[in-house]
Each structure stands twice: as structure tokens, then as C-alpha cells.
Write an enzyme that holds these catalytic residues in place. Structure first.
Site: not given
Ligand code: THU
Length: 143
Positions: A49-51, A60, A62, A93, A96
Site C-alpha cells: 500500500n502506498i499512501e 491498496c 492488492e 477491501c 480491491c
Molecule cells: N489497505 C490495503 O492496502 N488493502 C486493503 O485491502 C485494505 C486497506 C491499506 C490502505 C491504507 O493504506 C491502510 O491499509 C489502512 O486502511
């Protein structure tokens, strides 16, 4: 669910996903997620995941994995493993799930391996996203 993926492939997917989580960019949530997909040609493609400071632009793990693979020409994803080291269990989520559904095998399902403290759980994209809207729905003749 039982899958026809060997335990070696499942272990490899989980190992790749856990390694991918180490590269998560999560300065805001501090919640790393790692993913790894297995393509129909046997390639493993990782994502984390890259915020973003503009929080809604976070991607996310995935989707990073699937879109990285798709940009390299991959069109069929056989399996995905997801891990969230700070959660008891990791599950994709809704967004994804929809993106994974796009690339499931035309005549088959896409295996989803959920990492967890009690060991991995195997499921499929059809279980996680029943009655999905997908590419075939756009092929219905309208005239
Ligand atoms: N996140 C994912 O990378 N994949 C998911 O299926 C659910 C959430 C990440 C997004 C965010 O960076 C962190 O988890 C908290 O929500």
C-alpha cells in the site's frame, strides 16, 4: 475452500506478500499491507500500500500488484495473497475485490489467500464478491 494450488505455491505467495509489506509507504495509517499475485504464466507480482498526504489517493497493496502486472501485459490473475502484519487477518477491501474480479480467469475463479495469525485462509473472489459486475456484462448486445 479447496484449491488446486499446491501448498508450495501458496507458501511462496505468502512469502512474497510478506516481503512486499516491508516496502509499504504508510506514514499516516502505520498499517502496512503486502500482496502478491500469481499470473496465468506463473509470474509473481508484488504490491504494497502506498499512501498520500491527500489521504483519499492512497492505493491498496492488492491494486498496486494487479495494476503493476496489468501494465506489463498480464490479463489473467490466478491467485493473490494478502498480508497485514498488524491485523489478525488480512482481507481485500471492496474496491480491491472489484479490481481483482476484472482479471479472474475467464472460465474459473481467482484464489484469494488471506494471511492471519491462525494461519492462511483460502477463499475465492467469487466468494468475496458474489454476483459481481465484470467485463462480460459490457458484452451484452444492446441492438
Ligand atoms: N489497505 C490495503 O492496502 N488493502 C486493503 O485491502 C485494505 C486497506 C491499506 C490502505 C491504507 O493504506 C491502510 O491499509 C489502512 O486502511
Amino acid at each position: 475452500m479447496t484449491s488446486n494450488l499446491s501448498s508450495e505455491l501458496i507458501d511462496r505467495l505468502l512469502r512474497e506478500a510478506r516481503s512486499a509489506a516491508e516496502f509499504a509507504y504508510v506514514p499516516y495509517s502505520r498499517f502496512p499491507v503486502g500482496a502478491c499475485i500469481l499470473t496465468d504464466t506463473g509470474e509473481f507480482v508484488r504490491g504494497a500500500n502506498i499512501e498520500n498526504a491527500s489521504y483519499g489517493l492512497t492505493t491498496c497493496a492488492e491494486r498496486v500488484a494487479v495494476q503493476t502486472a496489468a501494465a506489463q501485459g498480464v490479463r489473467t490473475v490466478v491467485a493473490v495473497a494478502v498480508t497485514a502484519p498488524r491485523a489478525a487477518k488480512a482481507s481485500p477491501c471492496g474496491a480491491c475485490r472489484q479490481v481483482l474480479n476484472e482479471f479472474k480467469p475467464v472460465n474459473g475463479d481467482l484464489v484469494v489467500v488471506l494471511d492471519g495469525v491462525d494461519g492462511p485462509t483460502l477463499t475465492t473472489i467469487e466468494e468475496l464478491l458474489p454476483v459481481a459486475f465484470g467485463p462480460r456484462d459490457l458484452e451484452y448486445p444492446s441492438e
